[in-house]
Enzyme design. Structure first.
Site, PDB file in Angstrom:
ATOM      1  N   ASP A  93      46.193  16.155  77.486  1.00  0.00           N
ATOM      2  CA  ASP A  93      44.723  16.654  78.104  1.00  0.00           C
ATOM      3  C   ASP A  93      43.625  16.525  76.970  1.00  0.00           C
ATOM      4  O   ASP A  93      42.803  16.095  77.358  1.00  0.00           O
ATOM      5  CB  ASP A  93      44.739  17.955  78.521  1.00  0.00           C
ATOM      6  N   ASN A 152      38.251  22.025  73.250  1.00  0.00           N
ATOM      7  CA  ASN A 152      39.166  21.609  71.814  1.00  0.00           C
ATOM      8  C   ASN A 152      40.555  22.426  71.821  1.00  0.00           C
ATOM      9  O   ASN A 152      41.507  22.111  71.170  1.00  0.00           O
ATOM     10  CB  ASN A 152      38.376  21.957  70.686  1.00  0.00           C
ATOM     11  N   GLU A 178      35.887  21.328  82.147  1.00  0.00           N
ATOM     12  CA  GLU A 178      36.091  20.259  82.986  1.00  0.00           C
ATOM     13  C   GLU A 178      36.980  18.964  82.106  1.00  0.00           C
ATOM     14  O   GLU A 178      37.366  18.173  82.726  1.00  0.00           O
ATOM     15  CB  GLU A 178      35.038  19.632  83.742  1.00  0.00           C
ATOM     16  N   VAL A 179      36.694  18.838  80.967  1.00  0.00           N
ATOM     17  CA  VAL A 179      37.380  17.802  80.273  1.00  0.00           C
ATOM     18  C   VAL A 179      38.902  18.136  79.917  1.00  0.00           C
ATOM     19  O   VAL A 179      39.614  17.151  79.956  1.00  0.00           O
ATOM     20  CB  VAL A 179      36.511  17.669  78.832  1.00  0.00           C
ATOM     21  N   SER A 228      29.049  25.317  72.990  1.00  0.00           N
ATOM     22  CA  SER A 228      28.184  24.524  72.217  1.00  0.00           C
ATOM     23  C   SER A 228      26.844  25.608  72.238  1.00  0.00           C
ATOM     24  O   SER A 228      26.597  26.457  73.199  1.00  0.00           O
ATOM     25  CB  SER A 228      27.668  23.257  72.684  1.00  0.00           C
ATOM     26  N   GLU A 249      30.925  32.439  71.683  1.00  0.00           N
ATOM     27  CA  GLU A 249      31.595  31.625  70.374  1.00  0.00           C
ATOM     28  C   GLU A 249      30.919  30.402  70.774  1.00  0.00           C
ATOM     29  O   GLU A 249      31.369  29.597  71.381  1.00  0.00           O
ATOM     30  CB  GLU A 249      33.292  31.853  70.748  1.00  0.00           C
ATOM     31  N   CYS A 283      35.371  24.516  65.995  1.00  0.00           N
ATOM     32  CA  CYS A 283      34.223  24.968  65.701  1.00  0.00           C
ATOM     33  C   CYS A 283      33.661  25.604  64.404  1.00  0.00           C
ATOM     34  O   CYS A 283      32.695  25.322  63.827  1.00  0.00           O
ATOM     35  CB  CYS A 283      33.755  26.202  66.691  1.00  0.00           C
ATOM     36  N   GLU A 457      35.999  37.761  68.848  1.00  0.00           N
ATOM     37  CA  GLU A 457      37.237  37.775  69.387  1.00  0.00           C
ATOM     38  C   GLU A 457      38.428  38.233  68.472  1.00  0.00           C
ATOM     39  O   GLU A 457      38.170  38.139  67.294  1.00  0.00           O
ATOM     40  CB  GLU A 457      37.667  36.191  69.890  1.00  0.00           C
TER      41      GLU A 457
HETATM   42  P1  NAD Z   1      29.951  22.763  76.041  1.00  0.00           P
HETATM   43  O1  NAD Z   1      28.848  23.671  75.769  1.00  0.00           O
HETATM   44  O2  NAD Z   1      29.501  21.497  76.810  1.00  0.00           O
HETATM   45  O3  NAD Z   1      30.750  23.322  77.266  1.00  0.00           O
HETATM   46  C1  NAD Z   1      31.429  24.634  77.240  1.00  0.00           C
HETATM   47  C2  NAD Z   1      31.760  25.134  78.507  1.00  0.00           C
HETATM   48  O4  NAD Z   1      30.725  25.689  79.147  1.00  0.00           O
HETATM   49  C3  NAD Z   1      32.530  24.372  79.320  1.00  0.00           C
HETATM   50  O5  NAD Z   1      33.398  25.043  80.282  1.00  0.00           O
HETATM   51  C4  NAD Z   1      31.306  23.731  80.410  1.00  0.00           C
HETATM   52  O6  NAD Z   1      31.661  23.451  81.601  1.00  0.00           O
HETATM   53  C5  NAD Z   1      30.504  25.024  80.633  1.00  0.00           C
HETATM   54  N1  NAD Z   1      29.207  24.922  80.756  1.00  0.00           N
HETATM   55  C6  NAD Z   1      28.275  23.726  80.548  1.00  0.00           C
HETATM   56  N2  NAD Z   1      27.087  24.365  80.950  1.00  0.00           N
HETATM   57  C7  NAD Z   1      27.126  25.415  81.492  1.00  0.00           C
HETATM   58  C8  NAD Z   1      25.952  26.233  82.121  1.00  0.00           C
HETATM   59  N3  NAD Z   1      25.078  25.839  82.160  1.00  0.00           N
HETATM   60  N4  NAD Z   1      26.514  27.532  82.646  1.00  0.00           N
HETATM   61  C9  NAD Z   1      27.710  27.962  82.511  1.00  0.00           C
HETATM   62  N5  NAD Z   1      28.906  27.098  82.023  1.00  0.00           N
HETATM   63  C10 NAD Z   1      28.393  26.037  81.634  1.00  0.00           C
HETATM   64  O7  NAD Z   1      31.028  22.661  74.733  1.00  0.00           O
HETATM   65  P2  NAD Z   1      32.345  21.630  74.818  1.00  0.00           P
HETATM   66  O8  NAD Z   1      31.556  20.474  74.507  1.00  0.00           O
HETATM   67  O9  NAD Z   1      33.207  21.832  76.027  1.00  0.00           O
HETATM   68  O10 NAD Z   1      32.677  22.157  73.516  1.00  0.00           O
HETATM   69  C11 NAD Z   1      32.444  21.885  72.223  1.00  0.00           C
HETATM   70  C12 NAD Z   1      31.472  22.944  71.587  1.00  0.00           C
HETATM   71  O11 NAD Z   1      32.280  24.288  71.791  1.00  0.00           O
HETATM   72  C13 NAD Z   1      31.265  22.851  69.968  1.00  0.00           C
HETATM   73  O12 NAD Z   1      29.931  23.123  70.033  1.00  0.00           O
HETATM   74  C14 NAD Z   1      32.240  24.081  69.526  1.00  0.00           C
HETATM   75  O13 NAD Z   1      31.430  24.366  68.125  1.00  0.00           O
HETATM   76  C15 NAD Z   1      32.130  25.096  70.422  1.00  0.00           C
HETATM   77  N6  NAD Z   1      33.177  26.069  70.116  1.00  0.00           N
HETATM   78  C16 NAD Z   1      33.153  27.061  69.561  1.00  0.00           C
HETATM   79  C17 NAD Z   1      34.193  27.826  69.224  1.00  0.00           C
HETATM   80  C18 NAD Z   1      34.222  29.347  68.822  1.00  0.00           C
HETATM   81  O14 NAD Z   1      35.174  29.982  68.822  1.00  0.00           O
HETATM   82  N7  NAD Z   1      32.973  29.721  68.186  1.00  0.00           N
HETATM   83  C19 NAD Z   1      35.677  27.403  69.718  1.00  0.00           C
HETATM   84  C20 NAD Z   1      35.673  25.990  70.185  1.00  0.00           C
HETATM   85  C21 NAD Z   1      34.406  25.378  70.529  1.00  0.00           C
END
Ligand code: NAD
Length: 483
Positions: A93, A152, A178-179, A228, A249, A283, A457
């Protein structure tokens, strides 16, 4: 090579499909092959998940904590027993190499389930003597929690949210990215097999709109997002509208500071872990590597030699050390940053290109002579791209390390422990490492400050984020009324 689940969603202890939801695909990023086709949750599916969670939560909260813990511990054992299959699924995945997923994903999820299984029965309130009267506090669950995951660390993120939520008596509706939609479904099945009553952990699929529907629903008491910063801002605002508890997070651009007295072998190894593990899609990565001017060239020589030996390739082969990025879109984004680094005048030490013609592979990349104002030093790239910056003094490097809106993590390498503690105390980051990097044992709270997040967490700190305190005043004498 398919990893098609029985259905798209898992609700109320059973698989659920609703073909009215738009179809989306899960793609193995090493080959571009479609490994599963799923349907996004329709409003009816979202409602069903929230109803299931709402309906099951009160009985679960009334269940003795030791019993809740026993079920979670059984789930941890099942995760460990099925670690290889779960790791292969996660590798398909996400594209992360099996070498990593075998030790870092379901394994870390199992640790969280085991930790919170043991934590649950130890939770107590306080008694507060008040002279004649007294008060006491109760730690109560919040109710229905919404978990929203990034791509990730899909199963790890699901477990890091589900384990404390469930241990302390909450129910959860979890929406994976969704990825990477697959492993959360496997977790849901395992939890039920371990004895978790139906409805307490539900998985629904979809993108931002599905997440929004969860966050804005009045049945949801708490939102825990891993994602993000831009998504975090939207979700936090929406949760604020409903005065809901949040854990955020989010992203980072963390500094890793290497002083001139550091053990350079270890510092190079840590910088590589901090930028190349999971192909840089972590992250807390230390993507701004500040190296003291006096050791910079030696550091870069060793770094280039070791980076050149990284085994890039098929993530399903256990000797592979780095797989592709999660998607072609992510690869394009990362390569765009590489071009920007070159255009801004950073020195490309190694890498800087795509690897192969199929698959989302990027060669591990190191830039030196990076300046603080360059885009590659300011923005989260989320790929195998390291930016090395030079510094001369401790005060200077602290100021530069803190000059960012992010504050997720930071690292310091030095043999001078007084300096290490002094520097860490001055760094604006939620999680710091001294002579180590990116180790996140479940016993240690994890999370960010500034734009990188809210809440923690893991560790004892998670209790604050999945329970609330009820204060009870106990009158033991006559009521002293002036009326
Ligand atoms: P993303 O923000 O694009 O998506 C994260 C999740 O939020 C997905 O499930 C997405 O479908 C959902 N989402 C998107 N828009 C939304 C909205 N308007 N309302 C509710 N949910 C919504 O992030 P990504 O590209 O999947 O992951 C990468 C990012 O995650 C990087 O910035 C990374 O640093 C961060 N990250 C942080 C941690 C941490 O513990 N701090 C851990 C892993 C990843």
């Amino acid at each position: 090579m398919r990893a098609q689940p029985e259905a798209s969603h898992f609700i109320g202890g059973t698989w659920v499909e609703d073909r009215d939801g738009a179809v989306f695909e899960s793609v193995h990023p090493a080959t571009g092959e479609v490994i599963a086709r799923l349907h996004e949750a329709t409003p009816a599916v979202i409602n069903r998940a929230l109803e299931a969670a709402h309906g099951a939560q009160k009985d679960w909260a009334a269940c003795p904590p030791v019993e809740r813990g026993r079920i979670l511990r059984r789930a941890a054992e099942l995760l460990r027993a099925r670690n290889r299959d779960l790791s292969v699924l996660e590798t398909l995945d996400t594209g992360k190499p099996l070498q990593e997923t075998l030790v870092a994903d379901a394994a870390s999820g199992a640790d969280a389930l085991e930790y919170f299984a043991g934590f649950a029965p130890t939770v107590t309130g306080q008694t507060i003597p008040l002279g004649r009267d007294m008060a006491y506090t109760l730690r109560e669950p919040l109710g229905v929690c919404a978990g929203i995951g990034a791509w990730n660390y899909p199963i790890q993120i699901a477990c890091w949210k589900a384990a404390p939520a469930l241990a302390f008596g909450n129910a959860m509706v979890f929406k994976p990215s969704e990825v990477t939609p697959l492993s959360a479904l496997a977790l849901a099945e395992i939890l039920v097999e371990a004895g978790l009553p139906a409805g307490l952990f539900n998985v629904i699929q979809g993108g931002g709109a599905c997440g929004t529907a969860l966050v804005s629903d009045p049945r949801v008491a708490k939102v825990s997002l891993t994602g993000s910063v831009p998504t975090g801002r939207k979700v936090y605002a929406m949760a604020g509208e409903g005065i809901k508890a949040v854990t955020m997070e989010l992203g980072g651009k963390s500094p890793l500071i290497i002083f001139d007295d550091a053990d350079l072998d270890n510092a190079v190894g840590a910088a590589m872990l901090a930028n190349f593990y999971s192909a840089g899609q972590i992250c807390s990565n230390g993507t701004r590597v500040f190296v003291h001017r006096d050791v910079k060239e030696t550091f870069l020589e060793q770094l280039a030699a070791r980076t050149g030996r990284i085994v890039l390739g098929d993530p399903l082969t256990e000797t592979t050390q780095m797989g592709p990025l999660v998607s072609q879109a992510q690869m394009d984004r990362v390569l765009g940053y590489v071009d920007q680094g070159v255009a801004e005048g950073a020195r490309l030490v190694c890498g800087g290109a795509r690897h192969g013609e199929t698959g989302a592979f990027v060669v591990p990349t190191v830039f030196a002579d990076v300046r603080d104002d360059m885009v590659i030093a300011r923005e989260e790239i989320f790929g195998p791209v390291m930016a090395v910056l030079d510094f001369e003094s401790e005060a200077e490097v602290i100021a530069r390390a803190n000059a960012t809106e992010y504050g997720l993590a930071a690292g310091v390498f030095t043999r001078d422990l007084a300096r290490a503690h002094r520097v860490v105390a001055a760094l604006e980051a939620g999680t710091c490492w001294i002579n180590a990097y990116n180790l996140t044992p479940v016993e240690m709270p994890f999370g960010g400050v500034k734009a990188s997040g809210v809440g923690r967490e893991n560790g004892h700190a998670a209790l604050e984020h999945y329970t609330r305190v009820k204060s009870v005043y106990l009158g033991l004498g006559d009521v002293d009324a002036p009326f």
